[in-house]
Design a protein around this motif. Structure first.
Motif, PDB file in Angstrom:
ATOM      1  N   GLY A 216       0.625  -1.218   0.159  1.00  0.00           N
ATOM      2  CA  GLY A 216      -0.119   0.090   0.058  1.00  0.00           C
ATOM      3  C   GLY A 216       0.912   1.364   0.086  1.00  0.00           C
ATOM      4  N   GLY A 217       0.150   2.204   0.460  1.00  0.00           N
ATOM      5  CA  GLY A 217       0.720   3.553   0.362  1.00  0.00           C
ATOM      6  C   GLY A 217       0.417   4.396   1.651  1.00  0.00           C
ATOM      7  N   TRP A 218      -0.023   5.569   1.279  1.00  0.00           N
ATOM      8  CA  TRP A 218      -0.369   6.768   2.345  1.00  0.00           C
ATOM      9  C   TRP A 218      -1.864   6.291   3.022  1.00  0.00           C
ATOM     10  CZ3 TRP A 218      -4.596   9.746   0.619  1.00  0.00           C
ATOM     11  CH2 TRP A 218      -4.507  10.004  -0.720  1.00  0.00           C
ATOM     12  N   PHE A 219      -2.275   6.830   4.038  1.00  0.00           N
ATOM     13  CA  PHE A 219      -3.608   6.748   4.598  1.00  0.00           C
ATOM     14  C   PHE A 219      -4.159   8.336   4.807  1.00  0.00           C
ATOM     15  CE2 PHE A 219      -2.225   2.622   6.239  1.00  0.00           C
ATOM     16  CZ  PHE A 219      -3.289   1.936   5.410  1.00  0.00           C
ATOM     17  N   GLY A 220      -5.252   8.481   4.867  1.00  0.00           N
ATOM     18  CA  GLY A 220      -5.749   9.748   5.072  1.00  0.00           C
ATOM     19  C   GLY A 220      -5.632  10.066   6.869  1.00  0.00           C
ATOM     20  N   ASN A 221      -5.850  11.207   7.276  1.00  0.00           N
ATOM     21  CA  ASN A 221      -5.351  11.711   8.685  1.00  0.00           C
ATOM     22  C   ASN A 221      -6.600  10.941   9.536  1.00  0.00           C
ATOM     23  OD1 ASN A 221      -3.636  12.585  10.532  1.00  0.00           O
ATOM     24  ND2 ASN A 221      -4.978  14.632  10.779  1.00  0.00           N
ATOM     25  N   GLN A 222      -7.835  11.105   8.979  1.00  0.00           N
ATOM     26  CA  GLN A 222      -8.823  10.379   9.911  1.00  0.00           C
ATOM     27  C   GLN A 222      -9.078   8.867   9.781  1.00  0.00           C
ATOM     28  OE1 GLN A 222     -12.847  11.527   9.062  1.00  0.00           O
ATOM     29  NE2 GLN A 222     -13.550  11.269  11.112  1.00  0.00           N
ATOM     30  N   PHE A 223      -8.757   8.051  10.784  1.00  0.00           N
ATOM     31  CA  PHE A 223      -9.148   6.589  10.737  1.00  0.00           C
ATOM     32  C   PHE A 223     -10.216   6.286  11.748  1.00  0.00           C
ATOM     33  CE2 PHE A 223      -5.616   7.103  13.637  1.00  0.00           C
ATOM     34  CZ  PHE A 223      -5.893   6.197  14.764  1.00  0.00           C
TER      35      PHE A 223
END
Length: 387
Positions: A216-223
């Motif tokens: 994968g790669g990056w995630f958004g700030n909100q999880f």
């Protein structure tokens, strides 16, 4: 404005964080979700994807029956990325360049309780109580992802607790006082990592690092991190953990471009959002009612990126976002679980974080972000009935 802040806003380089497999698709175009940090050496969260056929979205008009949002406060020089209200009166805001702000009157006024300046960047804050607070972010001079604790309402803070020396940590969330989760926004050597603790996370040895998706790669700030320890995160890929982040299963992003924020009201009803600032400026939301097994198409397709989703019930909620460089942003509202949306308020600012509290029988909601003048803004909505 302090000299260091101005200096680091003016010096900007761009490094694309793109999955390796995407680089081979030369017929695609680069879609850019955003650049981080805002005040500093910029790195793009982006991916190579096919160009969309749709034209640029037009700015919507505020619904005549919109909820009565109020601009509560403007915080000069505060690029806010997260807020946390443990009570209806006490709240905390985390911002770039080492800033933490606190309110004791429900958000009407704020006091800066930390200002470390460069190279510190705070992207996450979670108040487990009015006194016990944890912040997360990174040191931009050495690629350390870090957290700090306060046990006296922000009067004093622990030294840096280093989670990684190969990237940047973003938000921190706790399902209870023991089980915590931090997701990274950048890793220098691999796909982004997650860090979990099951004993409170008071020191570095209490945290374990794991890579949710090696491909994968990056995630958004909100999880999303529910009290039953079920976590979901999304960005380049969508990942799911049923054991507080210890093990993950992943799949392609819900949207064909990429995702960003994730919010689940319960274990069945949830939403992912996303958006881009290039080649178009637009955003989107998808919904699920079966825990993420299946997802709708875009139920919102709007003219700015969605950065944060907040539902106070499975039916009543908002999708917030924006783009500070083009002075657009605000909150979209849904009263039917995200099946349809209307523009609730246009702020002209990039809205990055929301929180809510039950006050009596009604909810108060806060959303915060920053504008093109690099001032933080805090909006609130009181007496929201849980229909």
């Amino acid at each position: 404005m302090k000299t260091s802040r101005l200096f680091h806003r003016l010096i900007t380089t761009v490094v694309c964080i793109i999955p390796i497999a995407a680089l081979a698709q030369t017929d695609n175009v680069r879609h850019v979700a955003g650049r981080i940090p805002v005040a500093g050496f910029g790195r793009e969260l982006s991916a190579n994807r096919p160009a969309e056929a749709n034209s640029q979205r037009e700015i919507a008009t505020v619904n005549p029956k919109a909820n009565p949002w109020k601009l509560q406060a403007t915080l000069p020089g505060a690029i806010i990325h997260d807020i946390s209200f443990p009570t209806a009166s006490v709240g905390y805001a985390a911002a770039e360049l080492g800033q933490v702000w606190k309110t004791s009157n429900g958000g009407s006024t704020w006091t800066e309780i930390m200002n470390l300046g460069f190279p510190y960047y705070w992207y996450g804050v979670k108040a487990l109580s009015a006194q016990k607070v944890v912040i997360a972010g990174f040191n931009d001079s050495n690629f350390e992802g870090i957290i700090r604790w306060s046990h006296d309402g922000g009067k004093t803070w622990s030294p840096d607790i280093i989670l990684t020396t190969n990237g940047w940590s973003f938000r921190v969330r706790f399902a209870n006082h023991k089980d915590g989760l931090v997701l990274d926004g950048l890793n220098l050597k691999a796909a982004n990592a997650a860090h979990y603790t099951s004993d409170g996370g008071a020191q570095a040895a209490d945290w374990t690092e794991i890579v949710p998706d090696p491909n994968g790669g990056w995630f958004g700030n909100q999880f999303s991190f529910l009290k039953n320890l079920h976590a979901r995160a999304s960005g380049i890929t969508y990942c799911d953990s049923s054991d507080a982040g210890q093990q993950w299963t992943c799949r392609p992003s819900i949207d064909s471009v990429f995702d960003g924020p994730v919010f689940f009201a319960n274990d069945k009803t949830g939403w992912v959002g996303g958006g881009e600032i290039a080649p178009n400026v637009e955003g989107w939301v998808h919904r699920t009612t079966d825990g993420g097994n299946t997802w709708s198409g875009r139920t919102l397709d709007d003219p700015w990126p969605i950065r944060e989703i907040r539902f106070v019930t499975p039916k009543i909620g908002w999708a917030a976002g924006g783009n500070y460089s083009t002075n657009v942003g605000g909150m979209y509202f849904s009263r039917n679980g995200g099946s349809s949306w209307s523009l609730d308020v246009s702020t002209g600012a990039e809205m990055d974080a929301c929180d809510s509290r039950l006050v009596g029988t009604k909810f108060q909601v806060w959303c915060a972000g920053y504008n093109g003048s690099f001032s933080g803004v805090v909006y609130t909505l009181k007496n929201m009935a849980a229909e």
